[in-house]
Design an enzyme around this catalytic site. Structure first.
Site, PDB file in Angstrom:
ATOM      1  N   GLU A 181     -14.414 -42.238  40.151  1.00 13.27           N
ATOM      2  CA  GLU A 181     -13.537 -42.022  41.291  1.00 13.27           C
ATOM      3  C   GLU A 181     -12.146 -42.452  40.849  1.00 13.27           C
ATOM      4  O   GLU A 181     -11.939 -43.615  40.487  1.00 13.27           O
ATOM      5  CB  GLU A 181     -13.985 -42.856  42.499  1.00 13.27           C
ATOM      6  CG  GLU A 181     -15.292 -42.397  43.079  1.00 13.27           C
ATOM      7  CD  GLU A 181     -15.757 -43.268  44.238  1.00 13.27           C
ATOM      8  OE1 GLU A 181     -15.249 -44.402  44.414  1.00 13.27           O
ATOM      9  OE2 GLU A 181     -16.647 -42.806  44.968  1.00 13.27           O
TER      10      GLU A 181
ATOM     11  N   LYS B 253       4.584 -45.399  43.073  1.00 17.39           N
ATOM     12  CA  LYS B 253       3.877 -44.493  42.164  1.00 17.39           C
ATOM     13  C   LYS B 253       2.530 -45.078  41.776  1.00 17.39           C
ATOM     14  O   LYS B 253       2.393 -46.280  41.584  1.00 17.39           O
ATOM     15  CB  LYS B 253       4.695 -44.284  40.879  1.00 17.39           C
ATOM     16  CG  LYS B 253       6.023 -43.617  41.095  1.00 17.39           C
ATOM     17  CD  LYS B 253       6.792 -43.500  39.792  1.00 17.39           C
ATOM     18  CE  LYS B 253       8.136 -42.832  40.026  1.00 17.39           C
ATOM     19  NZ  LYS B 253       8.931 -42.787  38.788  1.00 17.39           N
TER      20      LYS B 253
ATOM     21  N   LYS C  87      20.304 -37.729  29.222  1.00 14.83           N
ATOM     22  CA  LYS C  87      20.520 -38.449  30.486  1.00 14.83           C
ATOM     23  C   LYS C  87      20.053 -39.897  30.366  1.00 14.83           C
ATOM     24  O   LYS C  87      20.756 -40.824  30.790  1.00 14.83           O
ATOM     25  CB  LYS C  87      19.757 -37.736  31.610  1.00 14.83           C
ATOM     26  CG  LYS C  87      19.755 -38.442  32.943  1.00 14.83           C
ATOM     27  CD  LYS C  87      18.917 -37.657  33.943  1.00 14.83           C
ATOM     28  CE  LYS C  87      18.006 -38.582  34.685  1.00 14.83           C
ATOM     29  NZ  LYS C  87      17.088 -37.947  35.590  1.00 14.83           N
ATOM     30  N   ASP C  88      18.878 -40.118  29.786  1.00 12.84           N
ATOM     31  CA  ASP C  88      18.359 -41.477  29.673  1.00 12.84           C
ATOM     32  C   ASP C  88      19.154 -42.320  28.682  1.00 12.84           C
ATOM     33  O   ASP C  88      19.250 -43.535  28.841  1.00 12.84           O
ATOM     34  CB  ASP C  88      16.879 -41.459  29.303  1.00 12.84           C
ATOM     35  CG  ASP C  88      15.999 -41.049  30.476  1.00 12.84           C
ATOM     36  OD1 ASP C  88      16.504 -41.005  31.612  1.00 12.84           O
ATOM     37  OD2 ASP C  88      14.809 -40.769  30.247  1.00 12.84           O
TER      38      ASP C  88
END
Length: 182
Positions: A28, A71, A168-169
């Site tokens: 699960e 998250k 960008k990072d």
């Protein structure tokens, strides 16, 4: 599932029970009632997936203000190190991080609440990374912190010259210059 609280309150490593036999395995991956019993109520609204190759580092990202996101992350294929950085200025663990290895073998999941920057580094030839979020992505609220900020003290497990990241990072601010949570 076993819910392991980390040294930063609200951040959990989740280890599912995996049932293996000659046919393969069953587990699960997420169960709302059990999750809420251990972590608390979180209303996930979207699942995301990315594929990356060795050395790819995505992060350290977060959404600002009312667009912040909790998250629940896991790796379906491959192996990564995943990092959550506490960017809540009022937190006793502000600026601290938790790093955990997630892989297709250990099947661990990592819960990162709102108020954290998040990133991961791929350690296998390729990785498929999946995560649930509790808020929609808002480009205008996108933010980040530079992955190699010395103030954070994150010891990424590969040579920095082998890290592949986005333009960008590379331009993200240091923690001291970033827009943070109160």
């Amino acid at each position: 599932m076993e819910y392991i609280e980390t040294e930063i309150e609200g951040v959990y490593i989740i280890e599912p029970r995996v049932f293996n036999d000659a046919r393969g395995y069953f587990m699960e991956a997420w169960k709302q009632a059990e999750f809420e019993e251990h972590v608390g109520p979180v209303h996930f609204i979207q699942d995301n997936e990315s594929k990356s190759s060795y050395g790819v580092l995505r992060g350290l990202h977060y959404q600002k203000g009312d667009c912040s996101q909790a998250k629940l992350v896991r790796v379906i294929k491959g192996r990564v190190v995943d990092v959550a950085v506490d960017i809540r200025k009022s937190s006793p663990t502000f600026g601290q991080h938790v790093m955990v290895e997630l892989s297709e073998d250990n099947k661990r999941q990592f819960f990162i609440p709102r108020g954290f920057a998040h990133g991961f580094l791929v350690l296998s030839d390729e990785a498929i990374f999946m995560y649930k979020v509790d808020n929609a992505y808002a480009p205008q609220q996108d933010a980040g912190i530079r992955w190699n900020d010395p103030q954070l003290g994150i010891e990424w497990p590969i040579d920095p010259k082998d890290v592949l990241t986005s333009e960008k990072d590379l331009k993200q601010p240091l923690l001291k210059d970033a827009e943070l949570f109160d």
